[in-house]
Design an enzyme around this catalytic site. Structure first.
Site, mmCIF file in Angstrom:
data_model
loop_
_atom_site.group_PDB
_atom_site.id
_atom_site.type_symbol
_atom_site.label_atom_id
_atom_site.label_comp_id
_atom_site.label_asym_id
_atom_site.label_seq_id
_atom_site.Cartn_x
_atom_site.Cartn_y
_atom_site.Cartn_z
ATOM 1 N N LYS A 79 42.726 -30.996 26.174
ATOM 2 C CA LYS A 79 42.696 -29.620 25.689
ATOM 3 C C LYS A 79 43.155 -28.660 26.779
ATOM 4 O O LYS A 79 42.792 -28.817 27.958
ATOM 5 C CB LYS A 79 41.276 -29.270 25.239
ATOM 6 C CG LYS A 79 41.121 -27.904 24.591
ATOM 7 C CD LYS A 79 39.680 -27.713 24.101
ATOM 8 C CE LYS A 79 39.474 -26.390 23.404
ATOM 9 N NZ LYS A 79 38.098 -26.227 22.878
ATOM 10 N N SER A 149 37.360 -24.847 18.282
ATOM 11 C CA SER A 149 38.567 -24.437 18.960
ATOM 12 C C SER A 149 39.458 -25.591 19.409
ATOM 13 O O SER A 149 40.609 -25.376 19.783
ATOM 14 C CB SER A 149 38.191 -23.601 20.187
ATOM 15 O OG SER A 149 37.454 -24.382 21.129
ATOM 16 N N SER A 173 33.036 -26.722 18.611
ATOM 17 C CA SER A 173 34.490 -26.845 18.766
ATOM 18 C C SER A 173 35.019 -28.256 18.960
ATOM 19 O O SER A 173 36.233 -28.455 18.990
ATOM 20 C CB SER A 173 34.960 -25.960 19.925
ATOM 21 O OG SER A 173 34.799 -24.607 19.602
#
Length: 463
Positions: A79, A149, A173
């Site tokens: 990420k 997210s 997330s």
């Protein structure tokens, strides 16, 4: 099965037996990225040349008998909140479009030490402050969101672009994209994985964990990621177990709590049916179900946002003033509102949080785990802003998704989302399993028992 849809565990076994090379696995993922990215847009940057070079090194080491572990030679994605030296960490924001990391985050250090092949960095909702990841689309239906997210990692793993993706989880997330993209998402206990070198959203709620295509993949990934790190003030100084040890033990006699409040209060009927069927499967395998009342449930959302918003605003205070025009409108608005939350309200949220943690501790005295829907609904359509429940109640999208995720963030307890079916529209549904502090082996064991009895994890999006 095509190489890019192997589980991480299967790919590692083939590497070990010389049935496939790391270069072949890496090329398969890079080819998949090349074929899918025009629709998915899961990646901020793809590291083609570096990944192939790392794969060649892994093949040479494995051939020489220097195997570093189950992630050695396995293509993974990270990420874009986690620093990797020599690569940008944009946090999917124009605010950091020019930021280049000089050192590795703790997560990147551990992946490199384990011999993993990093194929790129994945999109997040800007600075992890949202549940949509607007840049990226869901591989099951590009007209729907991948969640957030960590939407880039969820989409990449589901689509076969990587065997594992790193996610962060402040209000769901990891588990939100896992549920809507049909992957496994593991949020460990607070402090289990170091956050050093990872952009923060809310320091007291942030967690890091893996998104994978199977429960065993999540177990071996956590074994690489977990461990004490003095650079992270919240890091737990505890030994790391072998998360595969006992994972096949089944659920006979295990006490599973089924909430009578909160998790089933507002939920799509199709999601509720599939999750209750999944819980019934665990009961058929010998688990003992117990209805439980979640303590202080009416305060969960106030505490989640009462902590997250001011902590995020404190982190962004200088950047908001220097580059405020570069934030997306939704994130900028949330940061501005966060500055209006008073110190007294923040302290009250901390105090209520402690009461909630004590209530969950008491509830778990007679439970091995809690089972519930990961989310109250499937993936929302692109542009959708709310859900309307059967009783006519309308709820904002972010509130609906975070509502189901926030208890595990507030308490810091471990939680795993596993696929438990598909809606009539062909969209994945997830079941969430939560455990006591550092009881990752227990929730992995329950998740593995369910996964072994079903075939949902074997389905892949056609794109």
């Amino acid at each position: 099965m095509t190489l890019h849809f192997l589980t991480l565990t299967d790919a590692a076994q083939r590497l070990k037996s010389k049935g496939v090379s790391s270069v072949e696995l890496t090329r398969a993922c890079l080819d998949r990225i090349g074929a899918a990215e025009n629709r998915l847009k899961a990646f901020v940057v793809v590291t083609d040349d570096q990944a192939l070079e790392a794969a060649r090194r892994a093949d040479a080491e494995i051939a020489a008998g220097r195997v570093r572990g189950p992630l050695h030679g396995i293509p993974v994605a990270v990420k874009d909140l986690c620093d990797i030296a020599g690569l940008p960490t944009t946090s999917s924001s124009l605010v950091r479009a020019d930021y280049m990391a000089k050192t590795d985050s703790a997560v990147a250090e551990r992946l490199k030490a384990a011999g993993a092949v990093i194929v790129g960095k994945t999109h997040t909702h800007e600075f992890a402050y949202g549940v949509v990841t607007p840049t990226t689309r869901n591989p099951w239906n590009p007209e729907t969101i991948p969640g957030g997210s960590s939407g880039g990692s969820g989409a990449a793993v589901a689509a076969g672009e990587a065997f594992m993706g790193i996610g962060t989880d402040t209000g769901g997330s990891i588990r939100i994209p896992a549920s809507v993209c049909g992957t496994v998402g593991l949020k460990p206990t607070y402090g289990r994985v170091s956050r050093a070198g990872t952009t923060s959203l809310s320091w007291s709620l942030d967690h890091i964990g893996p998104l994978t295509r199977s429960v065993r993949d999540a177990a071996v990934s956590l074994g690489v990621l977990a461990g004490y790190d003095p650079r992270d003030p919240g890091s737990a100084d505890m030994p790391v177990p072998d998360y595969l040890d006992g994972i096949d033990g089944g659920v006979q006699g295990m006490r599973l709590g089924v909430p009578r409040n909160f998790f089933f209060d507002h939920v799509d009927p199709e999601v509720e049916r599939l999750v209750r069927e999944a819980i019934a499967e665990l009961e058929r395998q010998g688990a003992v179900l117990r209805e439980v009342e979640l303590p202080l449930a009416e305060h969960y959302m106030a505490v989640e946002f009462g902590l997250c918003m001011p902590e995020a605003s404190a982190y962004h205070q200088l950047m908001l003033r220097d580059r405020g025009d570069k934030y997306n409108e939704d994130v900028r608005t949330a940061l501005e509102v966060g500055e209006m939350i008073s110190a007294t309200d923040y302290i009250k949220a901390l105090r209520v949080r402690q009461r909630i943690k004590e209530g969950w501790r008491d509830m778990f005295a007679d439970l091995d785990a809690l089972v519930a829907p990961t989310l109250p609904a499937v993936a929302a359509a692109v542009g959708q802003t709310s859900f309307t429940w059967p009783d006519g109640t309308e709820e904002r999208l972010i509130d609906a998704y975070v509502r189901h995720s926030s208890p595990a963030n507030i308490t810091g307890l471990p939680s795993i989302s596993v696929p438990c079916g598909f809606s009539a529209a062909g969209l994945p549904v997830g079941m969430q399993i939560m455990g006591r502090p550092f009881a990752e082996p227990t929730i992995l064991r329950i998740a593995e028992a369910y996964e072994r009895a079903t075939e949902w994890h074997e389905r892949h999006p056609a794109l």
